[in-house]
Design a protein around this motif. Structure first.
Motif, PDB file in Angstrom:
ATOM      1  N   SER B  41       0.827  -1.205   0.000  1.00  0.00           N
ATOM      2  CA  SER B  41       0.000   0.000   0.000  1.00  0.00           C
ATOM      3  C   SER B  41       0.864   1.259   0.000  1.00  0.00           C
ATOM      4  CB  SER B  41      -0.934  -0.010   1.204  1.00  0.00           C
ATOM      5  OG  SER B  41      -0.178   0.186   2.365  1.00  0.00           O
ATOM      6  N   SER B  42       0.193   2.371  -0.249  1.00  0.00           N
ATOM      7  CA  SER B  42       0.922   3.607  -0.544  1.00  0.00           C
ATOM      8  C   SER B  42       1.852   4.066   0.584  1.00  0.00           C
ATOM      9  CB  SER B  42      -0.084   4.709  -0.871  1.00  0.00           C
ATOM     10  OG  SER B  42      -1.077   4.720   0.146  1.00  0.00           O
ATOM     11  N   HIS B  43       1.367   3.921   1.821  1.00  0.00           N
ATOM     12  CA  HIS B  43       2.244   4.463   2.867  1.00  0.00           C
ATOM     13  C   HIS B  43       3.086   3.345   3.474  1.00  0.00           C
ATOM     14  CE1 HIS B  43       1.624   4.288   7.330  1.00  0.00           C
ATOM     15  NE2 HIS B  43       0.641   3.521   6.998  1.00  0.00           N
ATOM     16  N   PRO B  44       4.406   3.512   3.409  1.00  0.00           N
ATOM     17  CA  PRO B  44       5.318   2.469   3.871  1.00  0.00           C
ATOM     18  C   PRO B  44       5.190   2.250   5.375  1.00  0.00           C
ATOM     19  CG  PRO B  44       6.517   4.466   3.262  1.00  0.00           C
ATOM     20  CD  PRO B  44       5.084   4.741   2.999  1.00  0.00           C
ATOM     21  N   MET B  45       5.282   0.997   5.805  1.00  0.00           N
ATOM     22  CA  MET B  45       5.069   0.712   7.218  1.00  0.00           C
ATOM     23  C   MET B  45       6.353   0.253   7.874  1.00  0.00           C
ATOM     24  SD  MET B  45       1.423  -1.151   7.539  1.00  0.00           S
ATOM     25  CE  MET B  45       1.003  -1.606   5.905  1.00  0.00           C
ATOM     26  N   SER B  46       6.460   0.567   9.134  1.00  0.00           N
ATOM     27  CA  SER B  46       7.618   0.119   9.904  1.00  0.00           C
ATOM     28  C   SER B  46       7.410  -1.336  10.284  1.00  0.00           C
ATOM     29  CB  SER B  46       7.755   0.966  11.159  1.00  0.00           C
ATOM     30  OG  SER B  46       6.654   0.700  12.011  1.00  0.00           O
ATOM     31  N   PRO B  47       8.499  -2.056  10.592  1.00  0.00           N
ATOM     32  CA  PRO B  47       8.380  -3.456  11.009  1.00  0.00           C
ATOM     33  C   PRO B  47       7.428  -3.612  12.198  1.00  0.00           C
ATOM     34  CG  PRO B  47      10.673  -2.886  10.645  1.00  0.00           C
ATOM     35  CD  PRO B  47       9.888  -1.619  10.492  1.00  0.00           C
ATOM     36  N   VAL B  48       7.419  -2.609  13.099  1.00  0.00           N
ATOM     37  CA  VAL B  48       6.531  -2.691  14.268  1.00  0.00           C
ATOM     38  C   VAL B  48       5.077  -2.685  13.820  1.00  0.00           C
ATOM     39  CG1 VAL B  48       5.912  -1.624  16.457  1.00  0.00           C
ATOM     40  CG2 VAL B  48       8.267  -1.451  15.592  1.00  0.00           C
ATOM     41  N   GLU B  49       4.766  -1.786  12.898  1.00  0.00           N
ATOM     42  CA  GLU B  49       3.397  -1.698  12.399  1.00  0.00           C
ATOM     43  C   GLU B  49       2.985  -3.021  11.754  1.00  0.00           C
ATOM     44  OE1 GLU B  49       1.934   2.504  10.830  1.00  0.00           O
ATOM     45  OE2 GLU B  49       3.983   2.038  10.174  1.00  0.00           O
ATOM     46  N   ILE B  50       3.924  -3.582  10.946  1.00  0.00           N
ATOM     47  CA  ILE B  50       3.621  -4.849  10.282  1.00  0.00           C
ATOM     48  C   ILE B  50       3.352  -5.928  11.319  1.00  0.00           C
ATOM     49  CG2 ILE B  50       4.589  -6.686   8.827  1.00  0.00           C
ATOM     50  CD1 ILE B  50       6.193  -4.449   7.398  1.00  0.00           C
ATOM     51  N   ALA B  51       4.217  -5.971  12.330  1.00  0.00           N
ATOM     52  CA  ALA B  51       4.038  -6.973  13.381  1.00  0.00           C
ATOM     53  C   ALA B  51       2.692  -6.794  14.063  1.00  0.00           C
ATOM     54  CB  ALA B  51       5.179  -6.868  14.396  1.00  0.00           C
ATOM     55  N   ASN B  52       2.301  -5.527  14.261  1.00  0.00           N
ATOM     56  CA  ASN B  52       1.004  -5.237  14.885  1.00  0.00           C
ATOM     57  C   ASN B  52      -0.147  -5.773  14.050  1.00  0.00           C
ATOM     58  OD1 ASN B  52       1.352  -4.094  17.342  1.00  0.00           O
ATOM     59  ND2 ASN B  52       1.716  -2.022  16.519  1.00  0.00           N
ATOM     60  N   ILE B  53      -0.066  -5.493  12.757  1.00  0.00           N
ATOM     61  CA  ILE B  53      -1.129  -5.959  11.864  1.00  0.00           C
ATOM     62  C   ILE B  53      -1.187  -7.481  11.882  1.00  0.00           C
ATOM     63  CG2 ILE B  53      -1.813  -6.190   9.441  1.00  0.00           C
ATOM     64  CD1 ILE B  53      -0.832  -3.331   9.031  1.00  0.00           C
ATOM     65  N   GLN B  54       0.008  -8.101  11.806  1.00  0.00           N
ATOM     66  CA  GLN B  54       0.034  -9.562  11.807  1.00  0.00           C
ATOM     67  C   GLN B  54      -0.566 -10.097  13.098  1.00  0.00           C
ATOM     68  OE1 GLN B  54       4.146 -10.469  10.799  1.00  0.00           O
ATOM     69  NE2 GLN B  54       3.476 -10.964   8.715  1.00  0.00           N
ATOM     70  N   HIS B  55      -0.284  -9.410  14.204  1.00  0.00           N
ATOM     71  CA  HIS B  55      -0.826  -9.858  15.481  1.00  0.00           C
ATOM     72  C   HIS B  55      -2.345  -9.706  15.501  1.00  0.00           C
ATOM     73  CE1 HIS B  55      -0.954 -10.845  19.706  1.00  0.00           C
ATOM     74  NE2 HIS B  55      -1.750  -9.809  19.888  1.00  0.00           N
ATOM     75  N   ASN B  56      -2.814  -8.557  15.019  1.00  0.00           N
ATOM     76  CA  ASN B  56      -4.251  -8.311  15.008  1.00  0.00           C
ATOM     77  C   ASN B  56      -4.996  -9.327  14.154  1.00  0.00           C
ATOM     78  OD1 ASN B  56      -4.075  -6.155  16.677  1.00  0.00           O
ATOM     79  ND2 ASN B  56      -4.004  -4.626  15.025  1.00  0.00           N
ATOM     80  N   LEU B  57      -4.391  -9.706  13.038  1.00  0.00           N
ATOM     81  CA  LEU B  57      -5.052 -10.667  12.152  1.00  0.00           C
ATOM     82  C   LEU B  57      -4.783 -12.102  12.595  1.00  0.00           C
ATOM     83  CD1 LEU B  57      -4.258  -9.036   8.687  1.00  0.00           C
ATOM     84  CD2 LEU B  57      -6.477  -9.133   9.804  1.00  0.00           C
ATOM     85  N   GLY B  58      -4.013 -12.259  13.652  1.00  0.00           N
ATOM     86  CA  GLY B  58      -3.712 -13.605  14.137  1.00  0.00           C
ATOM     87  C   GLY B  58      -2.673 -14.307  13.303  1.00  0.00           C
ATOM     88  N   LEU B  59      -1.938 -13.542  12.484  1.00  0.00           N
ATOM     89  CA  LEU B  59      -1.003 -14.178  11.560  1.00  0.00           C
ATOM     90  C   LEU B  59       0.315 -14.577  12.221  1.00  0.00           C
ATOM     91  CD1 LEU B  59      -1.590 -11.903   8.457  1.00  0.00           C
ATOM     92  CD2 LEU B  59      -2.331 -14.269   8.763  1.00  0.00           C
ATOM     93  N   ASP B  60       0.495 -14.182  13.511  1.00  0.00           N
ATOM     94  CA  ASP B  60       1.730 -14.555  14.185  1.00  0.00           C
ATOM     95  C   ASP B  60       1.601 -15.919  14.867  1.00  0.00           C
ATOM     96  OD1 ASP B  60      -0.141 -13.570  15.878  1.00  0.00           O
ATOM     97  OD2 ASP B  60       1.243 -12.422  17.140  1.00  0.00           O
ATOM     98  N   LYS B  61       0.408 -16.492  14.825  1.00  0.00           N
ATOM     99  CA  LYS B  61       0.208 -17.800  15.455  1.00  0.00           C
ATOM    100  C   LYS B  61       0.636 -18.912  14.495  1.00  0.00           C
ATOM    101  CE  LYS B  61      -3.633 -16.366  18.383  1.00  0.00           C
ATOM    102  NZ  LYS B  61      -4.103 -15.108  17.758  1.00  0.00           N
ATOM    103  N   PRO B  62       0.922 -20.117  15.047  1.00  0.00           N
ATOM    104  CA  PRO B  62       1.285 -21.230  14.149  1.00  0.00           C
ATOM    105  C   PRO B  62       0.127 -21.549  13.193  1.00  0.00           C
ATOM    106  CG  PRO B  62       1.294 -21.935  16.462  1.00  0.00           C
ATOM    107  CD  PRO B  62       0.933 -20.495  16.455  1.00  0.00           C
ATOM    108  N   TRP B  63       0.483 -22.176  12.055  1.00  0.00           N
ATOM    109  CA  TRP B  63      -0.523 -22.340  11.005  1.00  0.00           C
ATOM    110  C   TRP B  63      -1.739 -23.133  11.442  1.00  0.00           C
ATOM    111  CZ3 TRP B  63      -2.067 -27.080   9.111  1.00  0.00           C
ATOM    112  CH2 TRP B  63      -1.249 -28.174   9.416  1.00  0.00           C
ATOM    113  N   TYR B  64      -1.540 -24.178  12.282  1.00  0.00           N
ATOM    114  CA  TYR B  64      -2.704 -25.004  12.641  1.00  0.00           C
ATOM    115  C   TYR B  64      -3.656 -24.242  13.556  1.00  0.00           C
ATOM    116  CZ  TYR B  64       0.714 -25.926  16.335  1.00  0.00           C
ATOM    117  OH  TYR B  64       1.667 -25.777  17.301  1.00  0.00           O
ATOM    118  N   VAL B  65      -3.080 -23.363  14.397  1.00  0.00           N
ATOM    119  CA  VAL B  65      -3.956 -22.534  15.232  1.00  0.00           C
ATOM    120  C   VAL B  65      -4.772 -21.606  14.340  1.00  0.00           C
ATOM    121  CG1 VAL B  65      -4.059 -20.811  17.067  1.00  0.00           C
ATOM    122  CG2 VAL B  65      -2.326 -22.631  17.153  1.00  0.00           C
TER     123      VAL B  65
END
Lengths: 303, 319
Positions: B41-65
């Motif tokens: 997307s247009s506005h570049p994100m910091s690694p922290v922001e990305i990690a936040n988004i991944q956490h919010n979407l549950g993407l930091d959990k293992p695949w089976y979870v």
């Protein structure tokens, strides 16, 4: 009726000895439509192989002087030029290469994998068969093209190799089912029991006794698959998720079909589509012809 | 019959489970993964922001979870939210189903209406001129790309002759529902879908009819002096219809694919149009939703076809 023998043997001796291939060809030849298909396939293969010799135009060379105004077909440009001023005949020739390359390669991938998968499933039977075939059921539940499209978009790599792989790896299921069915019926035959009784290993029974006898329907399916793969490639390329411009493919030539520039030049849309229809039809005709020729029991009912 | 039904429906559970696993795996293994959409997307994100988004979407959990969370939600009718407009995926899909169903239904009706008589006539008059022409048309139909046929029809009927509209299901200036207008919009899409479907049905019904015509009971019927028409229509035709029920199940994925193409070429807002746009926009939840719902429709269609076959053919036993 068991003691009729002498005469029957005699008549059999009278029939000239013909090899299996001659026999198949003799039956194939009887089907005129199949012969037309075969001739078309040869012409296409030749045209694709000799593409650089048949046209002295570079398919990607842009003639800026006629850009935006496609030239109608003429002796100079057999199929005219497209909206970028490129010779359309050359583009169609090189497009044939792409179609045939993808068609054949994806078929080989699918048939190899499908045959292996189906053979394992049919030969071992039991729970192996159940598990393997349930997976086939699952894969067949997806509209295949949509799956190919999604995978192609997700990998986001549109090199020809990836396109071949994606099409091949997502279209082996029907071959697997076919081979499994063949193996299931063949493995109950006496000659297989005999081979087992003399201690032939599984691999040998599979390779020497089962697969050769299951080959006929696989050859037919393989021929029909080439046509299907060509359709799939053209559709992918049309949607922009296949062969990427400037590389010419029949499918991506249709991308701009509804743009104003191209609408005024209907041949630019008609030619690639017609080529696809002819090519797919040719492979299907050959496939159906082979079906009749390879199965001596059929009376040619599927003319 | 009841036992058979129960067994078939129970058998669907592992099938649907597998289908969901494949859909999930496909998205999970995609290079870049769902966050690549945000990264692009247009506005570049910091690694922290990305990690936040991944956490919010549950993407930091293992695949089976992630998988079980996802499938758990799905069983509650929650297919997630579209990445592009934030609306629930299920709502987005469900509102498109009637359009696709209309397209498929109408063209299927015409396909059968044309294919069955053609095939029966072809089989009865085997090797006649009619039979050859029908066969030729079937082979052309097999080879015709749906999208190309659509484009050609648009070029002729909309652009050149201005007879029929080239896109959508209703005119922009139309107010409310206008049957005539909708029908005019449906002509070209339905014609396209019908033509490409015809081939399979003609070929299949023809060989099914030929097979039945070669059976002993047909010879018996003819031998005992029944009229040709009675033999063909009462004895042969009815039996030749049975395998069509199976073909309907097998053909459903192809029919859906065909409808998707027609929607794309004629810009008709159905499931295919939605799914394709979702693919282009990397709207993962919508792609997964469309894929799964298409597969479920196919599975249910197959089940209905099998049940229909069992009900129609007394030779099928249910035990």
């Amino acid at each position: 009726m068991t003691s009729l023998p002498a005469k029957v043997v005699d008549t059999e001796d009278l029939t000239p000895h013909v090899s299996m291939l001659t026999d198949i060809w003799r039956r194939f030849r009887r089907n005129r439509l199949a012969l037309v298909g075969l001739a078309l396939v040869f012409v296409l293969l030749l045209a694709a192989a000799l593409a650089p010799l048949l046209s002295h135009y570079d398919p990607n060379a842009i003639d800026t002087s006629i850009m935006g105004t496609p030239q109608t077909p003429s002796l100079h440009h057999l199929f005219g030029t497209d909206d970028d001023g490129r010779d359309y005949f050359a583009r169609m020739l090189f497009g044939a290469r792409i179609s045939l390359e993808v068609g054949f390669s994806a078929m080989i991938i699918a048939v190899t994998f499908g045959t292996f998968y189906g053979a394992v499933s049919g030969y071992f039977g039991g729970w192996v068969d159940s598990v393997l075939m349930r997976f086939v059921d699952m894969m067949l539940s997806f509209p295949t093209f949509f799956l190919i499209l999604a995978v192609e978009a997700l990998t986001n790599n549109f090199s020809i190799i990836v396109i071949m792989l994606v099409i091949g790896l997502l279209s082996w299921m029907s071959v697997a089912r076919l081979v499994r069915g063949q193996i299931l019926s063949l493995r109950e035959r006496d000659y297989i029991s005999a081979a087992k009784a003399v201690g032939a290993p599984d691999g040998r029974i599979m390779w020497r006794h089962l697969l050769p006898n299951a080959l006929a329907p696989v050859i037919v399916a393989a021929t029909l698959a080439i046509g299907n793969n060509i359709l799939t490639e053209s559709a992918l390329s049309y949607l922009g998720l296949g062969v990427q411009p400037p590389t010419a493919s029949w499918g991506n030539s249709l991308q701009k079909a509804l743009d104003p520039d191209v609408l005024g030049a209907p041949w630019l849309t008609f030619i690639p589509g017609l080529l696809i229809v002819i090519t797919v039809m040719a492979f299907n005709l050959v496939g159906e012809g082979l079906r009749d020729a390879l199965d001596p029991r059929s009376s040619g009912g599927r003319a | 019959m009841t036992n058979y039904l129960i067994r078939r429906v129970v058998g669907l559970v592992p099938l649907l489970f597998g289908i969901s696993l494949i859909s999930f795996g496909m998205m999970f293994m995609a290079p870049g993964g769902p966050t690549s959409v945000f990264l692009a997307s247009s506005h570049p994100m910091s690694p922290v922001e990305i990690a936040n988004i991944q956490h919010n979407l549950g993407l930091d959990k293992p695949w089976y979870v992630q998988y079980f969370l996802w499938i758990g939600n799905m069983l509650h009718g929650d297919f997630g939210y579209s990445f592009t407009d934030g609306r629930p995926v299920l709502t987005k899909i469900i509102e498109k189903v009637p359009v696709t169903a209309l397209l498929i239904g109408v063209s299927f009706f015409f396909t059968i209406l044309i294919a069955i008589p053609t095939a029966v006539y072809s089989a009865v008059h085997r090797d006649s001129v009619f039979d050859y022409v029908a066969t030729a048309i079937a082979f052309i139909g097999y080879g015709t790309p749906t999208f190309w046929l659509g484009i050609e029809l648009i070029q002729l009927f909309s652009v050149k002759w201005h007879l029929l509209p080239d896109s959508g299901l209703s005119s922009i200036d139309s107010t409310g529902f206008d049957l005539g207008d909708t029908v005019r919009h449906l002509v070209l899409p339905v014609a396209t879908l019908t033509f490409v479907s015809l081939a399979s049905w003609i070929r299949f019904q023809r060989s099914s009819m030929l097979e039945v015509l070669g059976e002993d009971f047909i010879r018996t019927a003819a031998a005992k002096g029944l009229s040709r028409n009675v033999v063909i229509f009462k004895h042969a035709f009815r039996n030749a219809l049975l395998p069509l029920i199976t073909l309907l199940g097998l053909y459903l994925p192809a029919l859906l694919t065909g409808a998707y193409f027609v929607e794309i070429v004629f810009t008709i807002p159905g499931m295919g149009y939605l799914g394709l746009n979702a693919i282009f926009e990397r709207d993962y939840p919508t792609v997964m939703g469309t894929t799964i719902i298409s597969a479920v429709l196919v599975v249910v269609g197959n089940l209905l076809a099998d049940i229909g076959y069992a009900a129609a053919d007394p030779r099928i036993r249910y035990d």
